[in-house]
Structure formats: structure tokens, C-alpha cells
Design an enzyme around this catalytic site. Structure first.
Site, PDB file in Angstrom:
ATOM      1  N   CYS A   2      55.766   5.920  54.552  1.00 34.63           N
ATOM      2  CA  CYS A   2      55.857   4.823  55.505  1.00 34.63           C
ATOM      3  C   CYS A   2      54.809   3.765  55.156  1.00 34.63           C
ATOM      4  O   CYS A   2      53.680   4.095  54.784  1.00 34.63           O
ATOM      5  CB  CYS A   2      55.633   5.228  56.955  1.00 34.63           C
ATOM      6  SG  CYS A   2      56.843   6.416  57.554  1.00 34.63           S
ATOM      7  N   ARG A  27      56.533   3.052  49.601  1.00 27.58           N
ATOM      8  CA  ARG A  27      56.042   4.146  50.444  1.00 27.58           C
ATOM      9  C   ARG A  27      57.145   4.780  51.291  1.00 27.58           C
ATOM     10  O   ARG A  27      56.929   5.805  51.929  1.00 27.58           O
ATOM     11  CB  ARG A  27      54.951   3.631  51.379  1.00 27.58           C
ATOM     12  CG  ARG A  27      53.762   3.052  50.669  1.00 27.58           C
ATOM     13  CD  ARG A  27      52.745   2.555  51.672  1.00 27.58           C
ATOM     14  NE  ARG A  27      52.182   3.666  52.412  1.00 27.58           N
ATOM     15  CZ  ARG A  27      51.149   4.388  52.017  1.00 27.58           C
ATOM     16  NH1 ARG A  27      50.558   4.107  50.871  1.00 27.58           N
ATOM     17  NH2 ARG A  27      50.701   5.377  52.737  1.00 27.58           N
ATOM     18  N   TRP A  75      59.830   6.279  55.906  1.00 29.77           N
ATOM     19  CA  TRP A  75      60.315   7.469  55.192  1.00 29.77           C
ATOM     20  C   TRP A  75      60.451   8.540  56.272  1.00 29.77           C
ATOM     21  O   TRP A  75      59.457   8.974  56.852  1.00 29.77           O
ATOM     22  CB  TRP A  75      59.313   7.898  54.124  1.00 29.77           C
ATOM     23  CG  TRP A  75      59.794   9.022  53.262  1.00 29.77           C
ATOM     24  CD1 TRP A  75      60.530   8.917  52.117  1.00 29.77           C
ATOM     25  CD2 TRP A  75      59.569  10.423  53.467  1.00 29.77           C
ATOM     26  NE1 TRP A  75      60.778  10.164  51.599  1.00 29.77           N
ATOM     27  CE2 TRP A  75      60.202  11.110  52.405  1.00 29.77           C
ATOM     28  CE3 TRP A  75      58.910  11.173  54.433  1.00 29.77           C
ATOM     29  CZ2 TRP A  75      60.190  12.493  52.284  1.00 29.77           C
ATOM     30  CZ3 TRP A  75      58.893  12.551  54.323  1.00 29.77           C
ATOM     31  CH2 TRP A  75      59.531  13.196  53.251  1.00 29.77           C
ATOM     32  N   ASN A  99      52.508   5.803  60.914  1.00 28.19           N
ATOM     33  CA  ASN A  99      52.682   6.575  59.686  1.00 28.19           C
ATOM     34  C   ASN A  99      51.960   7.897  59.897  1.00 28.19           C
ATOM     35  O   ASN A  99      50.774   7.901  60.227  1.00 28.19           O
ATOM     36  CB  ASN A  99      52.067   5.807  58.502  1.00 28.19           C
ATOM     37  CG  ASN A  99      52.007   6.639  57.231  1.00 28.19           C
ATOM     38  OD1 ASN A  99      52.798   7.564  57.057  1.00 28.19           O
ATOM     39  ND2 ASN A  99      51.079   6.308  56.356  1.00 28.19           N
ATOM     40  N   GLY A 100      52.684   9.012  59.716  1.00 29.92           N
ATOM     41  CA  GLY A 100      52.057  10.316  59.913  1.00 29.92           C
ATOM     42  C   GLY A 100      52.985  11.237  60.688  1.00 29.92           C
ATOM     43  O   GLY A 100      54.175  10.946  60.851  1.00 29.92           O
ATOM     44  N   GLU A 484      56.690  17.553  32.747  1.00 27.66           N
ATOM     45  CA  GLU A 484      56.638  16.175  33.233  1.00 27.66           C
ATOM     46  C   GLU A 484      57.882  15.390  32.781  1.00 27.66           C
ATOM     47  O   GLU A 484      58.442  14.601  33.551  1.00 27.66           O
ATOM     48  CB  GLU A 484      55.339  15.509  32.735  1.00 27.66           C
ATOM     49  CG  GLU A 484      55.178  14.039  33.032  1.00 27.66           C
ATOM     50  CD  GLU A 484      55.189  13.673  34.512  1.00 27.66           C
ATOM     51  OE1 GLU A 484      55.121  14.563  35.372  1.00 27.66           O
ATOM     52  OE2 GLU A 484      55.302  12.468  34.800  1.00 27.66           O
ATOM     53  N   LYS A 488      60.453  13.590  35.319  1.00 30.82           N
ATOM     54  CA  LYS A 488      60.799  12.160  35.250  1.00 30.82           C
ATOM     55  C   LYS A 488      62.313  11.993  35.258  1.00 30.82           C
ATOM     56  O   LYS A 488      62.852  11.164  35.982  1.00 30.82           O
ATOM     57  CB  LYS A 488      60.244  11.488  33.979  1.00 30.82           C
ATOM     58  CG  LYS A 488      58.770  11.228  33.924  1.00 30.82           C
ATOM     59  CD  LYS A 488      58.290  10.088  34.790  1.00 30.82           C
ATOM     60  CE  LYS A 488      57.936  10.557  36.166  1.00 30.82           C
ATOM     61  NZ  LYS A 488      56.620  11.042  36.425  1.00 30.82           N
ATOM     62  N   GLU A 491      63.910  12.998  38.748  1.00 31.09           N
ATOM     63  CA  GLU A 491      63.591  12.209  39.946  1.00 31.09           C
ATOM     64  C   GLU A 491      64.217  10.820  39.936  1.00 31.09           C
ATOM     65  O   GLU A 491      64.487  10.270  40.991  1.00 31.09           O
ATOM     66  CB  GLU A 491      62.087  12.140  40.217  1.00 31.09           C
ATOM     67  CG  GLU A 491      61.280  11.259  39.297  1.00 31.09           C
ATOM     68  CD  GLU A 491      59.801  11.224  39.658  1.00 31.09           C
ATOM     69  OE1 GLU A 491      59.452  11.267  40.839  1.00 31.09           O
ATOM     70  OE2 GLU A 491      58.986  11.165  38.718  1.00 31.09           O
ATOM     71  N   HIS A 507      63.369  34.667  27.988  1.00 29.99           N
ATOM     72  CA  HIS A 507      63.235  35.510  29.182  1.00 29.99           C
ATOM     73  C   HIS A 507      64.119  35.009  30.328  1.00 29.99           C
ATOM     74  O   HIS A 507      63.904  35.372  31.472  1.00 29.99           O
ATOM     75  CB  HIS A 507      61.776  35.570  29.625  1.00 29.99           C
ATOM     76  CG  HIS A 507      60.881  36.164  28.583  1.00 29.99           C
ATOM     77  ND1 HIS A 507      60.822  37.504  28.321  1.00 29.99           N
ATOM     78  CD2 HIS A 507      60.049  35.574  27.691  1.00 29.99           C
ATOM     79  CE1 HIS A 507      59.971  37.734  27.336  1.00 29.99           C
ATOM     80  NE2 HIS A 507      59.487  36.560  26.928  1.00 29.99           N
ATOM     81  N   LYS A 606      56.404   7.112  47.387  1.00 25.08           N
ATOM     82  CA  LYS A 606      55.325   7.108  46.405  1.00 25.08           C
ATOM     83  C   LYS A 606      54.139   7.965  46.834  1.00 25.08           C
ATOM     84  O   LYS A 606      53.559   8.682  46.049  1.00 25.08           O
ATOM     85  CB  LYS A 606      54.880   5.657  46.188  1.00 25.08           C
ATOM     86  CG  LYS A 606      53.769   5.490  45.175  1.00 25.08           C
ATOM     87  CD  LYS A 606      54.312   5.626  43.782  1.00 25.08           C
ATOM     88  CE  LYS A 606      53.242   5.515  42.726  1.00 25.08           C
ATOM     89  NZ  LYS A 606      53.698   6.129  41.472  1.00 25.08           N
TER      90      LYS A 606
HETATM   91  C1  AGP Z   1      55.966  11.736  40.211  1.00 22.92           C
HETATM   92  O1  AGP Z   1      56.602  10.780  39.493  1.00 22.92           O
HETATM   93  C2  AGP Z   1      55.741  11.458  41.641  1.00 22.92           C
HETATM   94  N1  AGP Z   1      55.394  10.159  41.954  1.00 22.92           N
HETATM   95  C3  AGP Z   1      54.947  12.549  42.371  1.00 22.92           C
HETATM   96  O2  AGP Z   1      55.212  13.800  41.824  1.00 22.92           O
HETATM   97  C4  AGP Z   1      53.415  12.338  42.469  1.00 22.92           C
HETATM   98  O3  AGP Z   1      52.807  12.538  41.237  1.00 22.92           O
HETATM   99  C5  AGP Z   1      52.852  13.293  43.538  1.00 22.92           C
HETATM  100  O4  AGP Z   1      53.439  12.990  44.772  1.00 22.92           O
HETATM  101  C6  AGP Z   1      51.357  13.242  43.643  1.00 22.92           C
HETATM  102  O5  AGP Z   1      50.907  11.991  44.041  1.00 22.92           O
HETATM  103  P1  AGP Z   1      49.376  11.574  43.935  1.00 22.92           P
HETATM  104  O6  AGP Z   1      49.023  11.596  42.491  1.00 22.92           O
HETATM  105  O7  AGP Z   1      49.318  10.194  44.523  1.00 22.92           O
HETATM  106  O8  AGP Z   1      48.599  12.575  44.715  1.00 22.92           O
END
Ligand code: AGP
Length: 611
Positions: A2, A27, A75, A99-100, A484, A488, A491, A507, A606
Site C-alpha cells: 500500500c 507498493r 495491496w 497501510n498495515g 534467483e 525472476k 514472478e 533426487h 514491492k
Molecule cells: C523479488 O524480485 C521481489 N521483489 C522480492 O522477492 C523481494 O526481494 C523481497 O520481497 C524482499 O524485499 P526486501 O529486499 O525489500 O526486503
């Protein structure tokens, strides 16, 4: 999660609020809304399901205007994305954005329903504004009503409130959710994050937990929620500029951020490396020789992409410093009662510095007496302020939800920490340190070469964009890069992808391999090369399609050259940075070809500020 913006000043705030929301849309983006008190003294609210563009359209010809207001991009946590669940929520003269998560909203709501109050949303937020209205009717005093309301809440919040009855005062408060205040000559701003206010001011106050701020047109007062004590936090200068938070001609923020990486890496090491003496000096880390010598174990804790950086760091720190390293997901670490002491260095990694689980993990470490340090991108963020020392990644604002430049700068920061730690504890000599620094100095040039030679990656994206699954395999410090790369791809393109340690393939995951399964392999020459080749043969024997990232030169064993992308050799600790780049680009191009929303993929946000 948010985004919140608030404004009070002499300008018409509508454009300021809407532009601020646009800069915070990363956000959360499932609904949005704005509330303003106009010059006629009326509070007007417009809300809309979906992205901000929907709210923009709804505002055309709408009289929402004024010199005081609040806005929100959501969000969803409590209640699905819809107009009635969108913020701001109104009760009586108040409009409130939040937000929260309010953990005790259910009993509070029940109490209010018993008193006859009707609710129009499923949110926890509407409970806050309903409580505020009740307290205001009881006390007849706005500020006291805010204090009484907030004291009843359990959980996390950043709230901003506008009151039709007092149109010259904006009220805000925070507890475990980010909220900053911006100050210019004549205006005050509130926001979840710095980019929202960068076009207007770089003077910022970072509000602390359980603080309330009352903003009038003449000035502001900050006080503690618990005891009303007046606070006078310093006004700090942000060194980001508004251009850094723009696309600068790129189609997407993600692409811009991928191409910014060589610069971001230079900025990250330039701030701590004495290039003449080839030495590392961390001005804000508070981790000197005497303390490092006492450290018996390192814990590194993070979420998502930052967790993958932590996994790479295990190889770096154990390899260079010969100290055992444990890596944990923050959500697991915080709830498993970890065994910590003053012999432990707890390192948390977070781009945003606001991730709820990482923050809670840090708190756990502080409570249990570990030495707690953080690697953070956002200056002034909660984690940066809680930790006993910080290394800043100088990536600049990362707006694309998929983390790219934050990740590679985290890897560089961790590398710097590892060589500093190793040197301070006598595990490497001066010559090795100088060589390590030299390799780092050469890294941005190698990154530029990868980024300027991407035709093959685009061709792979065209060829494989419609495949249903991908497997990524690697060993050693490249194994987390396989994880990673898979993250990528999934997501932003919504293709199922898994990263695996190549040695684990037989395995389980080998059962998935057939002619429909592209397998991305990451390999460099060295002790693990032959073992990787064996794994690749096993994939080929089952008709899997090999795509290879390889250091040095192509290898016939891997198959046709068109399916091999060659990277310049680099040290084992820095190769993860280089290998990340083609994987980011592959995910990006696949997502663009599939027509997904690259910068704001579905269901994600984010900054994950709720647990
Ligand atoms: C990955 O592309 C994401 N944006 C997500 O996994 C992110 O790395 C994770 O939410 C951690 O965020 P931060 O580094 O702001 O703590």
C-alpha cells in the site's frame, strides 16, 4: 504494501497526491482513492477498483480539489480488491488511509456493530475510522480522539487522516509501517516512501513507531503516542533526485534498472573502497577488528531475492573468512526461537528496509543480544534505523517489483563485507585483499559487455516464451543464482520455473525432464565444471533442452552454440553478479513477449510490510 500520500499547503494538492501515488504504485495496485477538503469546506472522496489509471479517469471533471488531502494505492489484505474496500475510508467528518494490518480489528468491529455502527467494507481500516468518529463524539476534541483511537489498535499501521471539521490540520501516525514526512518552504507532505515527494523536496523526517504528527498550515508537532512527549527528530537530506525515479526513455522500470547495474555497482563499492590503498572502510557498520575476532557464527536472514543474495554470501564468507554461516528465510527465523548470543553476527538484508518479516528477525536478534547489522538500499528505512550498523547499497530507487539492481549491489556489498571480515581476522593477506578489490574494479566493465550483447537472450525469449516450465541448475555460489533466475522468470512471466542445485537433480526433478523442458545451466571452469557436465549429460539423455550460461568459451558438450551464452571469466565470488544479468534479461523479454505487466506483476507488491 500500500502506498500513502498526504498533502497540506498552499497549492491545489490533487496533482501532488496523484503524482505521488503514481510513484508509489509499485507498493500495491489493486485499487486506489483520494480524499480532499475543497475550498467550499466539503470533504470529497473518489475511489476505484484496479490501477491508478482508473482513478485518473474517474477524476476527470470531478470536483475533488483542495489544499489538504490524502490518497492511497492498495495491496489487499482484508477484503478483496473492490471499490468499497478501497481507501480512503470515511466515517463522519473523517477520511483515513492506512497501510498495515490491525490484528484486533475483529473484536473492535464487533463492539462497534453492537453500538449500532454499520460497515460498508470488509477492511480492518474502516474500523479505525469508525473508532475515531466514536472517540471524537465522546471527547469533542480531535487530537485526543486520535490518541484514544490509536491506543486501542494492535498491529501495524501508517495512517493519515483528513477531517472536514478541521480543514487546516492533517494528522498521521505510524507503528511498524513506513511513513515519512517531507518539508518544503510552505508545504508538508506525508508518504510511505521517498520517491512520492522527490519532485517537491528532499528534506525529510523519518517518523518512528508510535509517533503522531499534527500538521497545520503553519508548522508541525510530533509527539509520542504513549506519553505525549514532544519529539524533535532531525530533518534529513535525501540524496536521491526525481529523475532517478523515472523511466528515462526505457519501456519499463525493470529494463532501466537492469541497465543501471554497472553504475549502481560502482556507486556501492566507491562509497566504501579506498581505491588508492585498495582497502575497504565501512563508515556506518560499527564492525571493527576486535568485534569480528569474537564472532563464532554468522546468521544471514532475508526474504525473496535478498534471501538469494544471503545464500551467495554463505559461500563468500565461509570461503574467505572460514566462519560458519547459517542462512534463513526471515519468516522462518523469527518463529523458530533461534539460538543467538553475543558471539553471533546477525546480518539482515533488505532492499526496502521495511520488509515485515526481516524487521521482526532483526528485532529477535537485538532482543537476544546478537550483533545486528543490515544491508539496506533505502536510507532512513526502519531496518536501517533499527540495526546497530549498516552497509548501504547505492542502487538508487528500485521501482520495478522484480528486484534487479538491488540484488547485484547486495552481492557486491556482501563481497566487500566478506573481504573486510577476512582481512580484519587475518584470513587473507594484503596481496589477496588487493587482488579482490582489483577484481571488483574490473566487474562493471564486464557487466557492460554482458548488457551490450543481448541478441541471443532476446532470441531465447522468442523461442521459449510459450513453454510451460523451466528448470535452472547450478552448483556452488552459482546455485543461488539458479534460484534467483527461476524467481525472476516466474514472478514476471507467470511461467512455472524452479531452481535446483544441480547435484540434487537426480533426487527428484529429473522426473520432470522431457523434450518440453528447457533447462538453464550455469557453469564456470573450476572444480565443479566436470560435475556440471555430468548433470547436463543426464538432462540431454532424457531429451531436455539445454540453455547454457558459460564462462570463457562455448563447449561442444553443451550442444549447439546458439544455445550457449558466453560470459567473461571473473572470480568465483563475483561471477554470481555477471550470471544474474542474462537471467534478468531473459525473464524481462519473455514477460514482454507474453504481454504481462512487467513492472507491476499480478498479486505482488514491492515492499512487503505485512507478515
Ligand atoms: C523479488 O524480485 C521481489 N521483489 C522480492 O522477492 C523481494 O526481494 C523481497 O520481497 C524482499 O524485499 P526486501 O529486499 O525489500 O526486503
Amino acid at each position: 504494501m500500500c502506498g500513502i500520500v498526504g498533502y497540506i499547503g498552499p497549492e491545489n494538492g490533487r496533482e501532488i497526491l496523484m503524482k505521488g501515488l503514481a510513484r508509489l504504485e509499485y507498493r500495491g495496485y489493486d485499487s486506489a482513492g483520494i480524499a480532499m477538503v475543497g475550498s467550499d469546506g466539503r470533504l470529497r472522496i473518489v475511489r476505484c477498483e484496479g490501477k491508478l489509471s482508473g482513478l485518473d479517469s474517474k477524476l476527470v471533471g470531478n470536483p475533488v480539489n483542495g489544499t489538504i488531502g490524502v490518497a492511497h494505492t492498495r495491496w489487499a489484505t482484508h477484503g478483496r480488491p473492490s471499490e468499497e474496500n478501497a481507501h480512503p475510508h470515511r466515517c463522519g467528518p473523517f477520511a483515513l488511509v492506512h497501510n498495515g494490518i490491525i490484528e484486533n480489528y475483529a473484536p473492535l468491529k464487533e463492539e462497534l456493530i453492537k453500538e449500532g455502527r454499520l460497515f460498508s467494507s470488509q477492511t480492518d481500516t474502516e474500523v479505525i475510522v469508525a473508532l475515531l468518529e466514536r472517540e471524537w463524539r465522546k471527547t469533542g476534541e480531535y487530537k485526543q480522539a486520535v490518541r484514544n483511537t490509536l491506543k486501542k489498535l494492535k498491529g501495524s499501521y501508517a495512517v493519515v487522516i483528513v477531517n472536514e471539521e478541521e480543514p487546516d490540520m492533517l494528522v498521521a501516525a505510524r507503528n511498524e509501517s513506513p511513513l515519512i514526512m517531507g518539508l518544503s518552504d510552505s508545504s508538508f507532505f506525508l508518504a510511505s516512501d521517498v520517491p512520492a515527494i522527490l519532485p517537491y523536496t528532499r528534506n525529510v523526517i523519518y517518523l518512528n513507531d508510535e509517533e503522531i504528527v499534527f500538521l497545520s498550515r503553519q508548522g508541525y508537532a510530533i509527539e509520542s503516542l504513549r506519553d505525549g512527549e514532544k519529539k524533535n527528530p532531525p530533518v534529513q537530506q535525501v540524496n536521491w533526485n526525481p529523475i532517478m525515479a523515472e523511466k528515462a526513455g526505457y519501456k519499463h522500470f525493470m529494463l532501466k534498472e537492469i541497465y543501471e547495474q554497472p553504475r549502481a555497482v560502482i556507486d556501492t563499492f566507491r562509497s566504501v573502497v579506498d581505491l588508492d590503498r585498495k582497502e575497504v572502510v565501512f563508515p556506518e557498520l560499527n564492525l571493527e577488528k576486535e568485534l569480528l575476532e569474537k564472532i563464532e557464527r554468522v546468521f544471514i536472514v532475508a526474504c525473496g531475492t535478498s534471501y538469494h543474495a544471503a545464500l551467495v554470501a554463505k559461500y563468500m564468507i565461509e570461503g574467505l573468512c572460514r566462519v560458519p554461516v547459517e542462512v534463513d528465510l526471515a519468516s522462518e527465523f523469527r518463529s523458530r526461537n533461534p539460538i543467538l548470543s553475543d558471539k553471533i553476527l546477525l546480518l539482515v538484508i533488505s532492499q526496502s528496509g521495511e520488509t515485515a518479516d526481516t524487521r521482526a528477525a532483526l528485532k529477535e536478534g537485538l532482543d537476544k543480544g546478537a550483533h545486528c547489522r543490515a544491508i539496506v538500499n533505502v536510507v532512513g528505512s526502519s531496518i536501517a534505523r533499527m540495526a546497530q550498523g549498516v552497509i548501504y547499497t547505492h542502487a538508487g530507487p528500485e521501482i520495478g517489483v522484480a528486484s534487479t539492481k538491488a540484488f547485484t549491489t547486495q552481492l557486491v556489498a556482501l563481497y566487500l563485507l566478506a573481504i573486510h571480515f577476512a582481512r580484519q581476522t587475518g584470513k587473507i593477506d594484503r596481496e589477496t585483499l588487493e587482488q579482490c578489490v582489483q577484481e571488483l574494479i574490473e566487474l562493471p566493465g564486464k557487466m557492460e559487455k554482458v548488457l551490450s550483447n543481448t541478441d541471443k537472450i532476446s532470441a531465447w525469449a522468442r523461442r521459449f516464451k510459450d513453454y510451460k516450465d523451466f528448470l535452472y541448475l547450478a552448483r556452488g555460489a552459482l546455485y543461488p543464482i539458479a534460484l534467483e533466475g527461476a524467481l525472476k522468470l516466474k514472478e514476471i512471466s507467470y511461467i512455472h520455473a524452479e531452481g535446483y542445485a544441480a547435484g540434487e537433480m537426480k533426487h527428484g526433478p529429473i522426473a520432470l525432464i522431457d523434450a518440453e523442458m528447457p533447462v538453464m545451466v550455469l557453469l564456470r571452469h573450476g572444480p565443479l565444471f566436470e560435475k556440471m557436465i555430468s548433470n547436463i549429460q543426464e538432462v540431454k539423455a532424457r531429451d531436455g533442452i539445454i540453455l547454457a550460461l558459460i564462462e570463457g568459451e562455448p563447449s561442444e558438450i553443451l550442444g549447439p552454440a546458439e544455445f550457449q551464452f558466453v560470459l567473461e571469466p571473473s572470480s568465483q565470488w563475483l561471477s554470481p553478479v555477471l550470471f544474474s544479468l542474462p537471467l534478468q534479461l531473459l525473464a524481462y523479454h519473455v514477460a514482454v513477449l507474453r504481454g504481462t505487466d512487467v513492472d507491476q506483476p499480478r498479486n505482488l507488491a514491492k515492499s512487503v510490510t505485512v507478515e
